[in-house]
Design a protein around this motif. Structure first.
Motif, PDB file in Angstrom:
ATOM      1  N   ASP A 292       0.912  -1.157   0.031  1.00  0.00           N
ATOM      2  CA  ASP A 292       0.011   0.037   0.002  1.00  0.00           C
ATOM      3  C   ASP A 292       0.822   1.213  -0.035  1.00  0.00           C
ATOM      4  N   SER A 293       2.190   1.176   0.215  1.00  0.00           N
ATOM      5  CA  SER A 293       3.087   2.470   0.168  1.00  0.00           C
ATOM      6  C   SER A 293       3.625   2.785  -1.253  1.00  0.00           C
ATOM      7  N   SER A 294       3.288   1.880  -2.292  1.00  0.00           N
ATOM      8  CA  SER A 294       3.825   1.901  -3.585  1.00  0.00           C
ATOM      9  C   SER A 294       3.052   3.161  -4.138  1.00  0.00           C
ATOM     10  N   ALA A 295       3.796   3.939  -4.844  1.00  0.00           N
ATOM     11  CA  ALA A 295       3.538   5.250  -5.340  1.00  0.00           C
ATOM     12  C   ALA A 295       2.474   5.193  -6.673  1.00  0.00           C
ATOM     13  N   LYS A 296       2.734   3.982  -7.223  1.00  0.00           N
ATOM     14  CA  LYS A 296       2.122   3.849  -8.396  1.00  0.00           C
ATOM     15  C   LYS A 296       1.258   2.258  -8.259  1.00  0.00           C
ATOM     16  N   LYS A 297      -0.123   2.800  -7.671  1.00  0.00           N
ATOM     17  CA  LYS A 297      -1.014   1.968  -7.259  1.00  0.00           C
ATOM     18  C   LYS A 297      -2.036   1.359  -8.498  1.00  0.00           C
ATOM     19  N   THR A 298      -1.395   0.820  -9.502  1.00  0.00           N
ATOM     20  CA  THR A 298      -2.015   0.441 -10.586  1.00  0.00           C
ATOM     21  C   THR A 298      -2.687  -1.003 -10.582  1.00  0.00           C
ATOM     22  N   VAL A 299      -3.846  -1.166 -11.120  1.00  0.00           N
ATOM     23  CA  VAL A 299      -4.751  -2.233 -10.948  1.00  0.00           C
ATOM     24  C   VAL A 299      -4.975  -2.772 -12.400  1.00  0.00           C
ATOM     25  N   GLN A 300      -5.420  -4.021 -12.304  1.00  0.00           N
ATOM     26  CA  GLN A 300      -5.758  -4.628 -13.600  1.00  0.00           C
ATOM     27  C   GLN A 300      -7.191  -5.078 -13.534  1.00  0.00           C
ATOM     28  N   CYS A 301      -8.211  -4.497 -14.130  1.00  0.00           N
ATOM     29  CA  CYS A 301      -9.502  -4.916 -14.118  1.00  0.00           C
ATOM     30  C   CYS A 301      -9.706  -6.360 -14.812  1.00  0.00           C
ATOM     31  N   ASN A 302     -10.387  -7.410 -14.410  1.00  0.00           N
ATOM     32  CA  ASN A 302     -10.676  -8.570 -14.828  1.00  0.00           C
ATOM     33  C   ASN A 302     -12.000  -8.603 -15.187  1.00  0.00           C
ATOM     34  N   LEU A 303     -12.726  -7.661 -15.250  1.00  0.00           N
ATOM     35  CA  LEU A 303     -14.226  -8.037 -15.735  1.00  0.00           C
ATOM     36  C   LEU A 303     -14.617  -8.409 -16.931  1.00  0.00           C
ATOM     37  N   CYS A 304     -13.661  -7.920 -17.838  1.00  0.00           N
ATOM     38  CA  CYS A 304     -13.856  -8.445 -19.276  1.00  0.00           C
ATOM     39  C   CYS A 304     -12.803  -8.411 -19.932  1.00  0.00           C
ATOM     40  N   GLY A 305     -12.915  -8.879 -21.418  1.00  0.00           N
ATOM     41  CA  GLY A 305     -11.769  -9.245 -22.174  1.00  0.00           C
ATOM     42  C   GLY A 305     -10.727  -8.294 -22.325  1.00  0.00           C
ATOM     43  N   ARG A 306     -10.990  -6.967 -22.116  1.00  0.00           N
ATOM     44  CA  ARG A 306     -10.157  -6.009 -22.186  1.00  0.00           C
ATOM     45  C   ARG A 306      -9.008  -5.902 -21.373  1.00  0.00           C
ATOM     46  N   MET A 307      -9.224  -6.437 -20.045  1.00  0.00           N
ATOM     47  CA  MET A 307      -8.137  -6.582 -18.926  1.00  0.00           C
ATOM     48  C   MET A 307      -7.387  -5.129 -19.003  1.00  0.00           C
ATOM     49  N   CYS A 308      -8.146  -3.988 -18.645  1.00  0.00           N
ATOM     50  CA  CYS A 308      -7.579  -2.744 -18.406  1.00  0.00           C
ATOM     51  C   CYS A 308      -6.750  -2.594 -17.378  1.00  0.00           C
ATOM     52  N   ARG A 309      -5.569  -2.058 -17.520  1.00  0.00           N
ATOM     53  CA  ARG A 309      -4.574  -1.638 -16.573  1.00  0.00           C
ATOM     54  C   ARG A 309      -5.042  -0.402 -16.299  1.00  0.00           C
ATOM     55  N   ILE A 310      -5.321   0.118 -14.937  1.00  0.00           N
ATOM     56  CA  ILE A 310      -5.899   1.442 -14.542  1.00  0.00           C
ATOM     57  C   ILE A 310      -4.884   2.034 -13.337  1.00  0.00           C
ATOM     58  N   ALA A 311      -4.464   3.209 -13.599  1.00  0.00           N
ATOM     59  CA  ALA A 311      -3.526   3.902 -12.962  1.00  0.00           C
ATOM     60  C   ALA A 311      -4.517   4.642 -11.551  1.00  0.00           C
ATOM     61  N   ASP A 312      -3.891   4.723 -10.581  1.00  0.00           N
ATOM     62  CA  ASP A 312      -4.558   5.266  -9.425  1.00  0.00           C
ATOM     63  C   ASP A 312      -5.362   6.722  -9.901  1.00  0.00           C
ATOM     64  N   GLY A 313      -6.514   6.709  -9.628  1.00  0.00           N
ATOM     65  CA  GLY A 313      -7.662   7.987  -9.861  1.00  0.00           C
ATOM     66  C   GLY A 313      -8.096   7.786 -11.313  1.00  0.00           C
ATOM     67  N   GLY A 314      -7.906   6.733 -12.039  1.00  0.00           N
ATOM     68  CA  GLY A 314      -8.152   6.380 -13.428  1.00  0.00           C
ATOM     69  C   GLY A 314      -9.363   5.665 -13.683  1.00  0.00           C
ATOM     70  N   LEU A 315     -10.048   5.787 -14.844  1.00  0.00           N
ATOM     71  CA  LEU A 315     -11.151   4.938 -15.149  1.00  0.00           C
ATOM     72  C   LEU A 315     -10.655   4.003 -16.337  1.00  0.00           C
ATOM     73  N   GLY A 316     -11.518   2.771 -15.998  1.00  0.00           N
ATOM     74  CA  GLY A 316     -11.196   1.966 -17.367  1.00  0.00           C
ATOM     75  C   GLY A 316     -12.006   2.451 -18.666  1.00  0.00           C
ATOM     76  N   PHE A 317     -11.850   1.630 -19.716  1.00  0.00           N
ATOM     77  CA  PHE A 317     -12.100   1.940 -20.971  1.00  0.00           C
ATOM     78  C   PHE A 317     -13.603   2.353 -20.858  1.00  0.00           C
TER      79      PHE A 317
END
Length: 340
Positions: free
Chosen positions: A14-39
């Motif tokens: 949780d101390s990481s400055a880049k808290k990027t996540v990968q959304c696994n909901l659909c086939g796009r598998m968006c990588r989303i930066a902190d504060g960002g929205l998926g496609f």
């Protein structure tokens, strides 16, 4: 907002400055930066956690004939409570609901509604089902699941009208609570899927096979667009996939395109193309073929003896339903229907 059910943290702590996540909901598998929205504009990364911002929020609701989805073999003649919102995981140039699918949520353009209220509204409108439609229902996973668990207790069925671009993981869970799907099989050409929709054909085909192997009812819609997918070879590829990989009794809807969104320069589909597509499908062995967005005979006939089973005028069914216990009343042929 509600924390999403399908995502992976791409950072170590949780101390990481880049808290990027990968959304696994659909086939796009968006990588989303902190504060960002998926496609799709519905999944938001907030401080390294992914949230569904459309949870308990909709943009539209309406009671429709189930045939309008289109579902012709699922609770025929019944009404369905249709709900939808903003956002999509595709970017179809011809989208007919682009006002919803290409926009995002804010506090002014959506309405908060609880699952219990949706179920109550459906019952009050004498609906037999709830349909997640208008925009891509995959994006509503948590909301749809919560609503479906309540609606099943009230003997209501649940429907997805979808582009079929779920992730393998989310589809597996979705099949536990969705009773019927109408999936768009837009093209049988990966290049066209990428150029027109921003997706990949193989993901849709794999999901169609998974749905068909489940207990859920499946129907398929293909929008025919002049000079894109009206070629007879395209029609044959679609029909062959249905027959070989799914089953000849999966209903197929060919729908007529009208100029819309970023395809306003194209003409409405030539009616002859749709009529020919239906002829090809029937000749190849697809048992139930229907034409949409045009005045035409959309009755259901027994694929074995030709008996008129259900007569339809637009979205209205005749009361003379010649199906008994899932079989043709004339010859006894087993039919692919989900009845009341």
């Amino acid at each position: 907002m509600k924390e999403s059910s399908f995502y992976t943290k791409l950072y170590e702590d949780d101390s990481s400055a880049k808290k990027t996540v990968q959304c696994n909901l659909c086939g796009r598998m968006c990588r989303i930066a902190d504060g960002g929205l998926g496609f799709c504009k519905t999944q938001k990364n907030s401080d390294g956690k992914l949230f569904s911002i459309n949870y308990h929020r909709i943009a539209s609701c309406h009671t429709d004939p189930i045939e309008k989805k289109p579902l012709y073999h699922f609770l025929p003649g019944s009404s369905t409570y249709s709900i939808g919102g903003f956002g999509c995981n595709f970017s179809c140039l011809n989208c007919q609901n682009y006002m919803l699918s290409m926009n995002s949520y804010d506090k002014f353009n959506s309405t908060k509604i609880l699952p219990e209220t949706i179920v109550k509204n459906a019952i009050n409108d004498n609906c037999l089902s709830i349909s997640w439609t208008y925009n891509e229902p995959t994006l509503y996973f948590d909301f749809a699941r919560e609503t479906s668990l309540i609606s099943h207790k009230e003997n209501l069925k649940n429907v997805y009208v979808s582009n079929g671009y779920m992730s393998e993981e989310s589809l597996r869970e979705t099949l536990n609570f969705i009773d019927a799907f109408n999936i768009d099989l837009k093209f049988f050409d990966d290049k066209l899927y990428r150029e027109i929709c921003g997706g990949k054909l193989d993901i849709v085909l794999d999901n169609l096979k998974a749905i068909h192997q489940s207990k859920s009812h499946l129907e398929i819609t293909t929008l025919l667009i002049n000079d894109l997918n009206t070629d007879e070879d395209q029609i044959r590829l679609i029909c062959n996939f249905i027959i070989e990989e799914l089953g000849a009794d999966v209903p197929l809807h060919f729908s007529r395109f009208f100029p819309m969104h970023k395809m306003n320069d194209k003409s409405p589909t030539d009616i002859d193309y749709l009529i020919r597509a239906k002829e090809i499908a029937i000749d190849m062995g697809v048992e139930y073929v229907y034409l949409g967005n045009m005045p035409v005979d959309n009755n259901t006939y027994c694929p074995n003896c030709g008996e008129l089973l259900i007569a339809r005028e637009r979205y209205c069914n005749s009361d003379k339903n010649r199906i008994r216990d899932g079989h043709c009343i004339n010859c006894g042929h087993k039919l692919n229907f989900v009845l009341r």
